[in-house]
Design a protein around this motif. Structure first.
Motif, short mmCIF file in Angstrom:
data_model
loop_
_atom_site.label_atom_id
_atom_site.label_comp_id
_atom_site.label_asym_id
_atom_site.label_seq_id
_atom_site.Cartn_x
_atom_site.Cartn_y
_atom_site.Cartn_z
N TYR A 168 0.93 -1.13 0.04
CA TYR A 168 -0.06 -0.08 -0.02
C TYR A 168 0.87 1.23 0.08
O TYR A 168 0.80 2.01 1.09
CB TYR A 168 -0.99 -0.09 1.17
N LEU A 169 1.40 1.56 -1.19
CA LEU A 169 2.50 2.50 -1.20
C LEU A 169 1.90 3.82 -1.85
O LEU A 169 2.63 4.88 -1.92
CB LEU A 169 3.67 2.23 -2.03
N GLN A 170 0.68 3.87 -2.10
CA GLN A 170 0.02 5.03 -2.77
C GLN A 170 0.32 6.32 -1.95
O GLN A 170 0.42 7.48 -2.42
CB GLN A 170 -1.36 4.87 -3.03
N ALA A 199 -3.03 2.46 -6.14
CA ALA A 199 -3.94 3.31 -5.34
C ALA A 199 -5.13 2.00 -6.22
O ALA A 199 -6.18 1.25 -5.53
CB ALA A 199 -4.74 4.45 -5.26
N GLU A 200 -5.28 2.07 -7.47
CA GLU A 200 -6.27 1.18 -8.10
C GLU A 200 -5.72 -0.13 -8.22
O GLU A 200 -6.86 -0.89 -8.22
CB GLU A 200 -6.23 1.73 -9.59
N ASP A 243 -8.13 0.93 -3.67
CA ASP A 243 -8.42 1.96 -2.82
C ASP A 243 -9.20 3.06 -3.29
O ASP A 243 -8.78 3.74 -4.31
CB ASP A 243 -6.79 2.64 -2.44
N THR A 244 -10.50 3.18 -2.70
CA THR A 244 -11.41 4.12 -2.84
C THR A 244 -11.84 5.11 -2.03
O THR A 244 -12.75 5.50 -1.99
CB THR A 244 -12.67 3.33 -3.48
N LEU A 282 -13.56 14.77 -7.69
CA LEU A 282 -14.98 15.32 -6.92
C LEU A 282 -15.95 13.96 -6.65
O LEU A 282 -16.85 14.20 -5.94
CB LEU A 282 -15.49 16.31 -7.99
N VAL A 283 -15.91 13.28 -7.69
CA VAL A 283 -16.80 12.02 -7.45
C VAL A 283 -16.63 11.50 -6.28
O VAL A 283 -17.51 11.08 -5.40
CB VAL A 283 -16.62 10.90 -8.52
N ILE A 284 -15.43 11.16 -5.76
CA ILE A 284 -15.03 10.51 -4.54
C ILE A 284 -15.40 11.40 -3.22
O ILE A 284 -16.02 11.31 -2.29
CB ILE A 284 -13.75 10.11 -4.20
#
Length: 766
Positions: free
Chosen positions: A211-213, A243-244, A248-249, A281-283
């Protein structure tokens, strides 16, 4: 990007100032077990270290409920049992728990000695991980009792990282280094921050942490603040990719998308920036994060204004304003400034005036030297310039430039010169206008070189290519799996047949089959050897082709760069000639000579605009005619100061022409529009000039410049006129291989019909 930049450090400082974030970290409130479950475990536990740890967990549960006395009780139980067991870590943790209870009671005098006692105990017995955690707790306690001090927090994190480096908990060491680097960037110590973040990244990699994002995102943010946009985009794309990959969301992905969008905006890749802002913006809307929604709506609005789409800005920001009723005054300043700019762009004075008055009131309430004040002053100055209110425009423009210089913001300093150019041009102060435009161009060109843009574009292509390669690799693995399954089934069938044949034919057939198989094996081996030789030859040819393709790409890239440089220099040289002509005109008293120089300036500007479009666009060979004609019309409007007396209407088909076609057409447009402005509307009468270009047949175009002025008595004679302007139109019409005629119907119309050839590319509306 004043409206799009988000100072992560300032946000963190505001959060820390409340004390709630620190208290949560200090008391360890992450997913506590239920009290009945803890008591049940205590009843079943023996008098050992496990029981001590359960006492600590139960005490932390009561801390989460802010029940200091109960927490103190379990801390004492843990201390007594640890002493009897000589369990050093349990004893130190009981001191920490007591100190945390002291924080709830606001007992500073009890808190500090207990944490220091724990640190001394852990240090004595070389318990590195507990020592580090105790040091961090001491720093957090200072923040609660004495207010947040980033320098003090950095010092505690640095000490903790030294202790953790000697421990076996590499994950925790990487986490603390990451927090250490993040706090360094809050103080603006960006180079030190990047060094520490790279150390954190190396530790994460050493334990293969997936998990390096987050660390990629921080390294990208710091690189951008250092002006290293290549690495900023590289790390940002790695953050997105990671992340993808791990699905990760969370709001962390929202931050990653926004920061990457900001970097693309700074590097003038606005389409890509818009894509990442929309994703972010969606998130933000999914998690109903008010601050992020306001920030991202502002960022998108800046992009829309860049593409001259103010009609998209107003509904977006008004919806945001309605859905976020508890905005701060700084947030309202940003949102309403963008709305004001949108109304000014659309020339809607009455609606804009409402927001201008709001901005004037907000300006009185804001810090007179802060960044929000700079945003507000820019919007107000832009509004007054748009509606030719020169005195207030100069007043707010001076304030805006003063703040830009105080904040050392080169982008806004460049904007101030552009606004001065517009204002001086409207007041016919052409020498001052040219000087301001040169300063604007010099600052703007220095902000970002095309070479960097090309390097960043290659990073984006590399990211997309790796993504596609990954998808292809997965497909290949699926195909290989299916192939193996088919081969396995085929082998099973063959084995069954062989067994049946062996049973039927007996030993003789078995010997025969073995001989046949041996012959087949030898044949197959020979065939494989031949195939291997052929494969080696193919591989060699592929390597040669790859080398040739790379050499071709390098040559094409160099050619593209040289072409852009040529167009840029031609544009600059033409601007110098225009400036020289303007200077010369100041010393000419003869009206005929003065007008001749002015007309020459307009012709030079029409050609300069073409080269400007070419070096600013991705296509070096073709000129976008709608954009070019609109820019030329805007220039002539400004140059002749037509104001609202003469309106302009354009209907231009989407088409891209090469330079040999665009330059003659630009000069024709310049001559025709100039004649209409000068002679069509006598005695200051109002009127309209229409410019249209349409495709009547395949590869055939009609360019028409019309006015509703007084017209002329003999239109048939004007086509034979020997004036310079009409001679130019006739000659340029022949140059583009077209016909030229004049019509006199409720005004004068100049019509050029020409046929496209292989150098012209029409772009149809889809």
């Amino acid at each position: 990007m004043d409206y799009a930049k988000s100072s992560f450090g300032e946000v963190v400082k505001k959060c820390l100032a409340t004390g709630s974030l620190l208290l949560c970290a200090l008391l360890g409130f992450a997913q506590q077990p239920s009290l009945p479950a803890l008591k049940k475990q205590l009843q079943k536990s023996n008098a050992d270290s496990t029981r001590v740890n359960l006492f600590i967990k139960t005490g932390n549960y009561f801390l989460s409920k802010k029940l200091a006395d109960s927490a103190q009780y379990y801390a004492s139980q843990a201390e007594n049992l640890s002493a009897s067991l000589k369990y050093i870590e349990g004893t130190g943790n009981s001191y920490i728990l007591m100190a945390q209870a002291g924080i709830i009671r606001k007992d500073k005098d009890a808190c500090y000695p207990l944490i220091q006692k724990a640190i001394d105990l852990f240090t004595k017995y070389k318990l590195y991980r507990p020592t580090a955690e105790a040091i961090i707790r001491l720093g957090d306690a200072h923040a609660v009792f004495e207010g947040d001090d980033v320098n003090r927090k950095i010092a505690s994190l640095q000490k903790a990282s030294v202790e953790l480096h000697q421990s076996t908990d590499k994950k925790r060491e990487a986490d603390v280094l990451k927090d250490f680097g993040d706090n360094l960037q809050i103080l603006g110590r960006h180079e030190e921050s990047l060094t520490i973040l790279k150390q954190s990244f190396a530790v994460y990699q050493s334990i293969h942490y997936p998990y390096l994002q987050g660390i990629y995102d921080l390294m990208g943010s710091v690189s951008a603040q250092l002006g290293d946009y290549n690495n900023a985009i590289k790390y940002g794309l790695l953050a997105v990719k990671t992340a993808e990959a791990v699905n990760d969301t969370t709001m962390q992905l929202c931050t990653i998308y926004n920061r990457l969008g900001l970097t693309y905006y700074i590097t003038r890749q606005f389409k890509i920036a818009q894509n990442y802002f929309e994703k972010s913006l969606v998130i933000a809307e999914k998690y109903k994060d008010s601050g992020s929604i306001i920030l991202l709506a502002s960022n998108l609005s800046v992009i829309y204004l860049k593409y001259n789409k103010p009609e998209k800005v107003i509904p977006l920001l008004k919806r945001t304003e309605a859905n976020q009723p508890n905005m701060s005054i700084e947030q309202r300043a940003t949102i309403e400034s963008l709305i004001l700019i949108a109304y000014a762009t659309m020339k809607q004075y009455d609606e804009g005036l409402v927001y201008c008055k709001k901005q004037l009131e907000i300006a009185k309430q804001l810090d007179q030297h802060g960044n929000p004040q700079e945003i507000v002053q820019h919007a107000i100055a832009n509004f007054y310039i748009a509606f030719k209110q020169d005195k207030p425009a100069r007043e707010h423009l001076a304030h805006f430039r003063s703040l830009s210089m105080e904040h050392q913001n080169p982008a806004n300093i460049a904007k101030s010169y552009l606004l001065v150019f517009k204002l001086d041009s409207a007041e016919t102060r052409y020498a001052d206008a040219v000087d301001a435009y040169k300063k604007y161009t010099a600052i703007n060109d220095s902000l970002f070189s095309k070479k960097k843009a090309n390097e960043i574009e290659r990073l984006q292509i590399q990211y997309e290519t790796e993504k596609k390669d990954h998808e292809l690799k997965i497909k290949e693995q699926n195909i290989q799996l299916l192939t193996k399954q088919a081969q396995l089934q085929k082998a099973n069938i063959k084995q069954e047949r062989l067994t049946r044949n062996l049973t039927i034919t007996g030993a003789v057939l078995l010997a025969l089959l073995l001989g046949l198989n041996y012959n087949r094996f030898r044949l197959k081996r020979r065939i494989n050897q031949k195939l291997q030789v052929q494969q080696n030859e193919i591989s060699q040819k592929n390597r040669s082709l790859t080398t040739l393709v790379q050499e071709k790409d390098n040559l094409l890239e160099e050619k593209e760069w040289l072409m852009k440089e040529i167009h840029h220099r031609v544009k600059n040289n033409l601007q110098i000639v225009i400036s020289l002509l303007n200077t010369q005109s100041n010393y000419i008293t003869n009206d005929i000579a003065f007008n001749a120089i002015r007309e020459s300036q307009h012709r030079m500007q029409s050609i300069s605009l073409i080269h400007q479009k070419l070096y600013q666009s991705e296509n070096l060979a073709l000129v976008d005619m709608p954009a070019y004609i609109n820019d030329l019309v805007d220039y002539l409007k400004t140059s002749f100061d037509t104001g609202s007396r003469i309106s302009f209407e354009t209907h231009i088909v989407n088409a891209e022409f090469d330079v040999t076609r665009a330059v003659p057409l630009g000069l024709i447009l310049n001559e025709a529009i100039t004649n209409s402005i000068k002679y069509a509307f006598k005695d200051g009468k109002a009127g309209k000039i229409s410019i249209s270009m349409e495709e009547t047949d395949h590869n055939t175009y009609i360019l028409k410049i019309s006015d509703n002025g007084s017209g002329i008595a003999s239109p048939e004679n004007i086509t034979k006129s020997k004036t310079l302007g009409m001679s130019l139109i006739r000659g340029l019409s022949k140059q583009v291989g077209g016909t030229f005629k004049v019509e006199n119907d409720n005004g004068l119309s100049v019509i050029i019909e020409f046929t496209n050839d292989k150098f012209i590319k029409a772009v149809k509306n889809i």
